[in-house]
Design an enzyme around this catalytic site. Structure first.
Site, mmCIF file in Angstrom:
data_model
loop_
_atom_site.group_PDB
_atom_site.id
_atom_site.type_symbol
_atom_site.label_atom_id
_atom_site.label_comp_id
_atom_site.label_asym_id
_atom_site.label_seq_id
_atom_site.Cartn_x
_atom_site.Cartn_y
_atom_site.Cartn_z
ATOM 1 N N ASN A 9 0.876 -1.166 0.000
ATOM 2 C CA ASN A 9 0.000 0.000 0.000
ATOM 3 C C ASN A 9 0.916 1.219 0.000
ATOM 4 O O ASN A 9 1.452 1.590 1.030
ATOM 5 C CB ASN A 9 -0.899 -0.025 1.242
ATOM 6 C CG ASN A 9 -1.704 1.260 1.387
ATOM 7 O OD1 ASN A 9 -1.816 2.031 0.437
ATOM 8 N ND2 ASN A 9 -2.250 1.480 2.576
ATOM 9 N N LYS A 11 0.161 4.265 -0.394
ATOM 10 C CA LYS A 11 -0.439 5.507 0.115
ATOM 11 C C LYS A 11 -0.161 6.643 -0.876
ATOM 12 O O LYS A 11 -0.178 6.401 -2.074
ATOM 13 C CB LYS A 11 0.081 5.807 1.526
ATOM 14 C CG LYS A 11 -0.020 4.552 2.409
ATOM 15 C CD LYS A 11 0.160 4.812 3.853
ATOM 16 C CE LYS A 11 -0.010 3.494 4.615
ATOM 17 N NZ LYS A 11 -0.004 3.646 6.038
ATOM 18 N N HIS A 95 -9.555 1.629 4.336
ATOM 19 C CA HIS A 95 -8.308 1.782 5.092
ATOM 20 C C HIS A 95 -8.528 2.790 6.224
ATOM 21 O O HIS A 95 -9.268 3.760 6.060
ATOM 22 C CB HIS A 95 -7.188 2.252 4.166
ATOM 23 C CG HIS A 95 -5.852 2.221 4.824
ATOM 24 N ND1 HIS A 95 -5.426 3.233 5.652
ATOM 25 C CD2 HIS A 95 -4.875 1.283 4.812
ATOM 26 C CE1 HIS A 95 -4.227 2.918 6.119
ATOM 27 N NE2 HIS A 95 -3.871 1.747 5.619
ATOM 28 N N GLU A 97 -6.853 5.173 7.317
ATOM 29 C CA GLU A 97 -6.571 6.581 6.984
ATOM 30 C C GLU A 97 -7.741 7.205 6.237
ATOM 31 O O GLU A 97 -8.014 8.394 6.382
ATOM 32 C CB GLU A 97 -5.268 6.669 6.174
ATOM 33 C CG GLU A 97 -4.056 6.448 7.082
ATOM 34 C CD GLU A 97 -2.849 5.839 6.385
ATOM 35 O OE1 GLU A 97 -2.809 5.822 5.134
ATOM 36 O OE2 GLU A 97 -1.946 5.360 7.098
ATOM 37 N N GLU A 167 -5.820 -4.403 10.498
ATOM 38 C CA GLU A 167 -4.820 -3.357 10.648
ATOM 39 C C GLU A 167 -5.087 -2.565 11.934
ATOM 40 O O GLU A 167 -5.852 -1.598 11.917
ATOM 41 C CB GLU A 167 -4.866 -2.410 9.449
ATOM 42 C CG GLU A 167 -4.507 -3.087 8.151
ATOM 43 C CD GLU A 167 -3.753 -2.125 7.227
ATOM 44 O OE1 GLU A 167 -2.685 -2.521 6.750
ATOM 45 O OE2 GLU A 167 -4.211 -0.995 7.024
ATOM 46 N N SER A 213 3.129 -1.769 10.323
ATOM 47 C CA SER A 213 4.576 -1.850 10.548
ATOM 48 C C SER A 213 5.178 -3.222 10.241
ATOM 49 O O SER A 213 6.063 -3.686 10.965
ATOM 50 C CB SER A 213 4.918 -1.410 11.978
ATOM 51 O OG SER A 213 4.513 -0.056 12.187
#
Ligand code: PGA
Length: 249
Positions: A9, A11, A95, A97, A167, A213
């Protein structure tokens, strides 16, 4: 045996030119790799270049978002048909975010999931608790609610291609990884909820990825933990060598 899916991903990183460079360097490092499925989810603007660069390889290119309507007056949005037209069939949905900064809710996740399945995509639906929820022992409730709402009025038959990514928000981009035990426990909760929604056989076949991470040095422990069927990798996926090391865990 569920074939693992390792997804990048990116981003909001990389230009089309940088995407081309990434594939030039990354593809030789994973050439012939068949053990796991590999997908790189790029910004919209990089998709066409990336599809072109990855053509004929064992790496698929995916999007990080899509709109649920087929077309219309939705300035700045991208539809499933547009993605299909350039050879994209994977899409990340919900996601954290997007939930946090762009008002994405369990309801829009549900709409997007239905549209993605209708379009024949492989949707990667993200769920996960924030730190305060974990500390208040609400992880279980949060994961169940997010799954339940995402799957509202979705049938097992339609959802065959579904992938879920666990996540934990506190682990994203923070360098704090969930331990394999924490991740396995969360995956079991998700699989339990999926069993309720779609039945046991479906749940046994469902791939649940871990994200937060993931790095070359923790990939092996995570990828071999109970119930973890792959990874969704942010920061470490920007570097071809690091992402290849994760794929080759
Ligand atoms: P991270 O991001 O690997 O940088 O923590 C994961 C993700 O947000 O998908």
């Amino acid at each position: 045996m569920r074939k693992k899916l390792i997804a990048a991903n990116w981003k909001m990183y990389k230009t089309p030119e940088q995407s081309r460079e990434f594939f030039r360097d990354f593809l030789p490092l994973v050439e012939g790799h068949e053990r796991d499925e590999i997908v790189v989810c790029t910004p919209f603007i990089d998709l066409a270049t990336s599809v072109e660069a990855a053509r004929g390889s064992n790496v698929a290119v995916g999007a990080q978002n899509m709109h649920w309507e087929k077309e219309g007056a939705f300035t700045g949005e991208v539809s499933a048909a547009m993605l299909t037209a350039i050879g994209v069939a994977h899409v990340i949905i919900g996601h954290s975010e997007r939930r946090q900064y762009f008002n994405e809710t369990d309801d829009t996740v549900n709409l997007k999931l239905k549209a993605a399945l209708e379009a024949g995509f492989v949707p990667i639906v993200c769920v996960g608790e924030v730190l305060e929820e974990r500390e208040a022992n609400l992880t279980d409730d949060v994961l169940r609610r997010q799954c339940l709402r995402a799957f509202h009025k979705v049938s097992a038959k339609k959802a065959a291609s579904l992938v879920v990514a666990y996540e934990p928000v506190w682990a994203i981009g923070t360098g704090k990884t969930a331990t394999p035990e924490i991740a396995s426990d969360a995956h079991a909760i998700i699989r339990g909820e999926v069993t309720q929604s779609f039945g046991e056989e479906f749940a046994n076949n469902l791939r649940i990825l871990y994200g937060g991470s993931v790095k070359p040095d923790n990939a092996h422990a995570l990828m071999t933990a109970e119930g973890i069927d792959g990874a969704l990798v942010g920061g470490a996926s920007l570097d071809p060598k690091a992402f290849a090391a994760i794929v080759n865990y």
